[in-house]
Scaffold this motif. Structure first.
Motif, PDB file in Angstrom:
ATOM      1  N   GLN A 131      27.991  85.218  24.953  1.00 50.56           N
ATOM      2  CA  GLN A 131      26.907  84.248  24.817  1.00 50.56           C
ATOM      3  C   GLN A 131      25.675  84.912  24.209  1.00 50.56           C
ATOM      4  O   GLN A 131      25.732  86.078  23.813  1.00 50.56           O
ATOM      5  N   THR A 160      30.298  82.966  17.317  1.00 46.63           N
ATOM      6  CA  THR A 160      29.474  81.892  17.848  1.00 46.63           C
ATOM      7  C   THR A 160      28.079  82.084  17.250  1.00 46.63           C
ATOM      8  O   THR A 160      27.805  83.081  16.587  1.00 46.63           O
ATOM      9  N   LEU A 178      32.109  74.494  19.213  1.00 46.90           N
ATOM     10  CA  LEU A 178      32.194  75.936  19.036  1.00 46.90           C
ATOM     11  C   LEU A 178      32.586  76.668  20.311  1.00 46.90           C
ATOM     12  O   LEU A 178      33.144  77.762  20.245  1.00 46.90           O
ATOM     13  N   PHE A 179      32.294  76.118  21.493  1.00 52.96           N
ATOM     14  CA  PHE A 179      32.718  76.832  22.696  1.00 52.96           C
ATOM     15  C   PHE A 179      34.241  76.690  22.834  1.00 52.96           C
ATOM     16  O   PHE A 179      34.813  75.639  22.634  1.00 52.96           O
ATOM     17  N   ASP A 186      28.191  78.468  23.689  1.00 53.78           N
ATOM     18  CA  ASP A 186      27.195  77.962  22.742  1.00 53.78           C
ATOM     19  C   ASP A 186      25.967  77.575  23.554  1.00 53.78           C
ATOM     20  O   ASP A 186      25.955  76.559  24.245  1.00 53.78           O
ATOM     21  N   SER A 245      36.979  72.883  14.646  1.00 51.15           N
ATOM     22  CA  SER A 245      35.534  73.124  14.617  1.00 51.15           C
ATOM     23  C   SER A 245      34.849  72.500  13.412  1.00 51.15           C
ATOM     24  O   SER A 245      33.648  72.745  13.195  1.00 51.15           O
TER      25      SER A 245
END
Length: 520
Positions: free
Chosen positions: A362, A239, A293-294, A309, A284
């Motif tokens: 994250q 990420t 992206l999550f 994200d 993606s």
């Protein structure tokens, strides 16, 4: 220029449609393919190989053809066929699958092969060939089957690898870890700014804003042999943070003085280059300045990984950003770190999870941390969750009320090692601990020694903070079993020595059913 998603999807469809024809040219050493790549194009696999997004039945295999990595690629304007194969052994003798795909000029001649039909929880090896050139061999591993009993997982997480500040000896150590199931990269894979003086390495040009500049910057970073070794050692789940586009950007709001239209074009270029250089699935593929992206990965019955994200959808940083006292904006209910759709997705996934450990991957520190140790004043980093207080409270309240098993937050961004208890009420040290947070140091990006002293002085005023060290670079190694999570903070002895040794600074455990980390 960045290409629109519809055009790119058509190109991918055309490439897929030709696959059967291209496969007919022969096995991995087929002479017909040799004629399609000019002999002068030496070193086309100079950026190495990678795999990523592991599922129970397959992975994504990645490479990019680049004879001139810092000069736009050098592959010309025609598609190039690339052969791939997957084997049970590192010598590539027990080949299980093979095929041919097109490396498209519109995607910088990058290749993203989505392999299916593999066995769960198993290591495989893979390799590419274009013309007479053969890539290095990479190792990958599939995820355990959903619901399957899993006794152990080992993964590493890393972030913040400023090319100029230091070498990547941490990655060399990571590549040597035995039985590594996967790597999580939490962002700042590249840095966008131009070269600075008195650094051990140099960026290749001024601050990047165009697609070709972003491509060249990724190539510069990916030329590093230690980074290539880490990519070739295990599948990566990636990420981003801010520097893949622009420092501290939020949605379509830049740090720099750009119009919204100009920044949207810059973000589109940055997102396309990111996709081109990461082992990501077709889902993606960016759509202009947007990229999904999550996503979520299930590792048998042991772990669920929720990859977040915190840049693309967040509200603008409150109070003018930076380190300062909170203003009313920082407490606003409408302020969001994840955006409404991603926040709902996360909460729903946590609610449905049956895994023993729920991992939220994250970017910025989630725990509260008051940098000013004086009781009559307060200072907070407003780019972190401390600038999005209501959003953090919603998440922590949910964890306290719904009690998904063993929530653990893994964090990048901060260039230093931290361990936090995430409290239901940070103002009350006796309140319930609802989750654990491990924030990992940077691979290479610097951390201010002066700021280290200030943060150390503030530690007693933040009793939920169990550990802090800002002096060393490295990565984090995590080993999970049904009974325990262990985190080892791996640190580099000398970051400006490419052959530096790496050791464990400290280790922490979280026991099943008991949130909060204990040093061992």
């Amino acid at each position: 220029m960045a290409f629109d998603r519809t055009s790119l999807m058509r190109l991918f469809a055309a490439a897929t449609g030709r696959r059967r024809f291209l496969a007919a040219v022969g096995a991995f050493g087929g002479a017909a393919l040799v004629q399609r790549v000019h002999a002068a194009e030496a070193g086309i696999f100079s950026l190495g190989v990678a795999s990523g997004d592991p599922l129970a039945d397959g992975v994504v295999l990645w490479t990019r053809l680049v004879p001139k990595p810092l000069g736009g690629g050098g592959m010309g304007t025609r598609p190039v066929p690339v052969q791939w194969q997957v084997a049970r052994d590192a010598n590539m003798r027990q080949v299980l699958q093979r095929g041919t795909v097109l490396a498209l000029p519109e995607m910088a001649h990058s290749v993203h092969v989505e392999v299916h039909g593999l066995e769960p929880a198993r290591s495989y090896w893979y390799q590419f060939k274009a013309g007479s050139e053969v890539s290095p061999v990479g190792r990958t591993r599939t995820a355990p089957a959903p619901g399957a009993r899993v006794e152990r997982l080992r993964f590493a997480f890393a972030s913040c690898q400023h090319y100029e500040h230091a070498y990547y000896s941490a990655y060399r150590d990571m590549a040597a870890v035995e039985d590594l199931d996967f790597v999580v990269h939490l962002g700042d894979y590249i840095y966008e700014r131009g070269p600075t003086a008195n650094q051990p390495r140099k960026h290749d040009g001024p601050e990047i804003t165009t697609l070709e500049q972003y491509r060249n910057r990724y190539a510069l970073y990916k030329l590093d042999p230690s980074l290539q070794a880490a990519h070739a050692a295990a599948p990566w789940i990636v990420t981003w943070d801010d520097h893949e586009v622009d420092n501290n950007y939020a949605t379509l709001i830049p740090e720099d003085d750009q119009t919204p239209q100009a920044f949207a074009a810059r973000r589109a270029a940055a997102y396309q280059a990111y996709y081109e250089h990461m082992p990501l699935r077709l889902v993606s593929l960016p759509k202009g300045p947007d990229l999904q992206l999550f996503r979520r990965f299930t590792m048998g019955d042991l772990a669920e990984l929720h990859v977040l994200d915190t840049r693309q959808y967040r509200s603008d940083q409150p109070c003018g950003d930076r380190l300062k006292p909170r203003c009313p904006e920082a407490l606003a209910e409408a302020a969001s770190m994840l955006g409404d759709r991603q926040e709902r997705w996360l909460l729903a996934g946590l609610n449905l999870s049956r895994a023993r450990w729920n991992v939220m991957a994250q970017q910025t520190v989630m725990a509260q941390f008051d940098v000013d140790p004086r009781p009559e004043s307060a200072l907070f980093n407003l780019d972190q969750w401390d600038g999005y207080v209501a959003a953090r409270e919603r998440l922590l309240r949910y964890l306290a009320a719904r009690r998904p098993a063993n929530p653990v937050v893994i964090t990048g961004d901060i260039h230093s090692n931290w361990v936090f208890d995430l409290k239901s009420d940070f103002a009350n040290p006796d309140s319930a601990t609802v989750a654990t947070e491990f924030a990992g140091t940077s691979i290479s990006s610097n951390f201010s020694k002066e700021f280290t002293a200030q943060l150390t002085a503030a530690m007693p005023s933040n009793p939920h903070t169990k550990f802090f060290n800002g002096d060393q670079r490295g990565y984090t190694l995590c080993t999970i079993t049904p009974k325990q999570w262990q985190t080892d903070l791996r640190v580099v002895t000398n970051p400006i020595d490419p052959e530096s040794t790496v050791s464990t600074l400290a280790s922490f455990v979280v026991e099943d059913g008991r949130p909060g980390a204990q040093k061992i």
